[in-house]
Scaffold this motif. Structure first.
Motif, short mmCIF file in Angstrom:
data_model
loop_
_atom_site.label_atom_id
_atom_site.label_comp_id
_atom_site.label_asym_id
_atom_site.label_seq_id
_atom_site.Cartn_x
_atom_site.Cartn_y
_atom_site.Cartn_z
N VAL A 139 -112.96 -27.17 8.79
CA VAL A 139 -113.20 -28.61 8.62
C VAL A 139 -112.75 -29.07 7.24
N SER A 140 -113.10 -28.31 6.21
CA SER A 140 -112.71 -28.65 4.84
C SER A 140 -111.19 -28.64 4.69
N PHE A 141 -110.54 -27.66 5.30
CA PHE A 141 -109.08 -27.55 5.25
C PHE A 141 -108.42 -28.76 5.90
N VAL A 142 -108.89 -29.12 7.08
CA VAL A 142 -108.30 -30.25 7.81
C VAL A 142 -108.55 -31.56 7.08
N PHE A 201 -102.86 -31.68 11.52
CA PHE A 201 -103.29 -30.36 11.99
C PHE A 201 -103.23 -30.30 13.51
N VAL A 202 -102.61 -29.22 14.03
CA VAL A 202 -102.47 -29.04 15.48
C VAL A 202 -102.88 -27.62 15.87
N PRO A 203 -103.99 -27.45 16.58
CA PRO A 203 -104.38 -26.14 17.09
C PRO A 203 -103.85 -25.91 18.52
N ILE A 204 -103.77 -24.68 18.91
CA ILE A 204 -103.30 -24.32 20.25
C ILE A 204 -104.47 -24.33 21.23
N ILE A 205 -104.18 -24.64 22.49
CA ILE A 205 -105.15 -24.56 23.58
C ILE A 205 -104.44 -23.91 24.78
N ASP A 206 -105.06 -22.91 25.37
CA ASP A 206 -104.52 -22.27 26.59
C ASP A 206 -105.30 -22.76 27.82
N PRO A 207 -104.66 -22.76 29.00
CA PRO A 207 -105.34 -23.24 30.20
C PRO A 207 -106.25 -22.22 30.86
N GLY A 208 -106.32 -21.01 30.31
CA GLY A 208 -107.18 -19.98 30.88
C GLY A 208 -108.53 -19.95 30.18
N ILE A 209 -109.60 -19.96 30.97
CA ILE A 209 -110.96 -19.97 30.43
C ILE A 209 -111.60 -18.60 30.63
N HIS A 251 -112.78 -31.84 19.42
CA HIS A 251 -112.36 -32.78 18.38
C HIS A 251 -113.54 -33.24 17.53
N ASP A 252 -114.72 -33.30 18.13
CA ASP A 252 -115.91 -33.64 17.36
C ASP A 252 -116.22 -32.56 16.32
N MET A 253 -115.80 -31.33 16.61
CA MET A 253 -115.99 -30.23 15.65
C MET A 253 -114.98 -30.31 14.51
N VAL A 254 -113.71 -30.48 14.87
CA VAL A 254 -112.62 -30.53 13.90
C VAL A 254 -111.67 -31.65 14.31
N SER A 255 -111.39 -32.57 13.40
CA SER A 255 -110.60 -33.76 13.76
C SER A 255 -109.10 -33.46 13.72
N PHE A 256 -108.65 -32.66 14.69
CA PHE A 256 -107.23 -32.34 14.80
C PHE A 256 -106.44 -33.59 15.22
N ASP A 257 -105.14 -33.53 15.01
CA ASP A 257 -104.29 -34.70 15.28
C ASP A 257 -103.51 -34.59 16.58
N GLY A 258 -103.41 -33.42 17.11
CA GLY A 258 -102.73 -33.18 18.38
C GLY A 258 -103.10 -31.79 18.84
N ILE A 259 -102.76 -31.46 20.07
CA ILE A 259 -103.01 -30.10 20.55
C ILE A 259 -101.71 -29.50 21.09
N TRP A 260 -101.60 -28.19 20.92
CA TRP A 260 -100.46 -27.42 21.40
C TRP A 260 -100.90 -26.80 22.73
N ILE A 261 -100.36 -27.32 23.82
CA ILE A 261 -100.72 -26.81 25.15
C ILE A 261 -99.79 -25.65 25.48
N ASP A 262 -100.35 -24.46 25.52
CA ASP A 262 -99.57 -23.24 25.63
C ASP A 262 -99.79 -22.59 26.99
N MET A 263 -98.79 -21.87 27.46
CA MET A 263 -98.91 -21.03 28.67
C MET A 263 -99.38 -21.84 29.88
N ASN A 264 -98.90 -23.07 29.98
CA ASN A 264 -99.37 -23.94 31.06
C ASN A 264 -98.57 -23.74 32.34
#
Length: 230
Positions: free
Chosen positions: A131-134, A144-152, A210-223
């Protein structure tokens, strides 16, 4: 779908063949041929005084693309294998020290707790430090853009997994149970994008993230969806 724009004697027109079947399009000296293996002839002709007018009519039919944020066209940095948020902080600082412009910093799955979506590694990527970094990036006009995968991950007590079970949004196997795949976190279920509750499921999970960390976009990977074993 095949679509072309042409200028004839200063006037523009466009043509689109709306057909999802296999098709060959042949262009001759004075003609064009659409040869389809099935479906219906759903031919659109757009007439206008200029190519821009034709394109406006075309996009009224097929839809208009979203305007990309200006920052997304800048210089971005990412790699797989960052060992900690502290290393990421050092990378960003070194860009500044070297007078290299940096608009956006991305992070791969390294930030996750056991590769579970919407989590942060409590040791190497503690939430308060992320959070401090972002916040620091935003103060510098960076993103800041973190990755998200579709597998849970199949993991009791994991919110994304428990909510998926409650809402019954996971892809089914031939026996009617939740299809079990193997991806980065290990045993994995996949939310079914055709499920009527899937959008609400993803919206809730991403909003909470996003409520945890205010990222600006997400990287949708392995979709595609990816599976590491059969």
């Amino acid at each position: 779908f095949p679509y072309y724009v042409q200028l004839v004697n200063g006037l523009a027109h466009g043509v689109m063949m709306l057909n999802s079947n296999g098709m060959d399009v042949s262009v001759g000296a004075a003609d064009i041929t659409f040869a389809m293996i099935g479906g219906v002839v759903d031919l659109y002709v757009f007439a206008g005084s200029s190519p821009s007018e034709v394109v406006q009519q075309y996009t009224e039919v097929v839809g208009r693309p979203a305007m990309m944020p200006y920052w997304s066209l800048g210089f971005h940095n990412c790699k797989y294998g960052y060992t900690s948020i502290y290393q990421v902080e050092a990378v960003v600082a070194n860009y500044s020290a070297a007078n290299i412009p940096l608009d956006t910093q991305w992070v791969d799955i390294d930030y996750m707790q056991a590769y579970r979506d919407f989590t942060f590694d409590s040791v190497n990527f503690p939430l308060n430090e992320v959070v401090s970094f972002v916040d620091g990036l935003h103060k510098n006009g960076q993103h800041f853009v973190p990755i998200i995968d579709p597998g849970i991950m199949v993991y009791a007590g994991y919110d994304a997994y428990e909510k998926g079970l409650q809402q019954d949004v996971f892809v089914k196997d031939v026996s009617g149970g939740n299809y079990l795949g193997q991806v980065w976190p290990g045993p994995t279920h996949f939310p079914d994008f055709f499920h009527p509750k899937a959008q609400a499921y993803w919206t809730e999970q991403i909003q909470d993230f996003h409520d945890m960390v205010s990222f600006d976009g997400i990287w949708i990977d392995m979709n595609e969806i990816a599976n590491f074993c059969n």
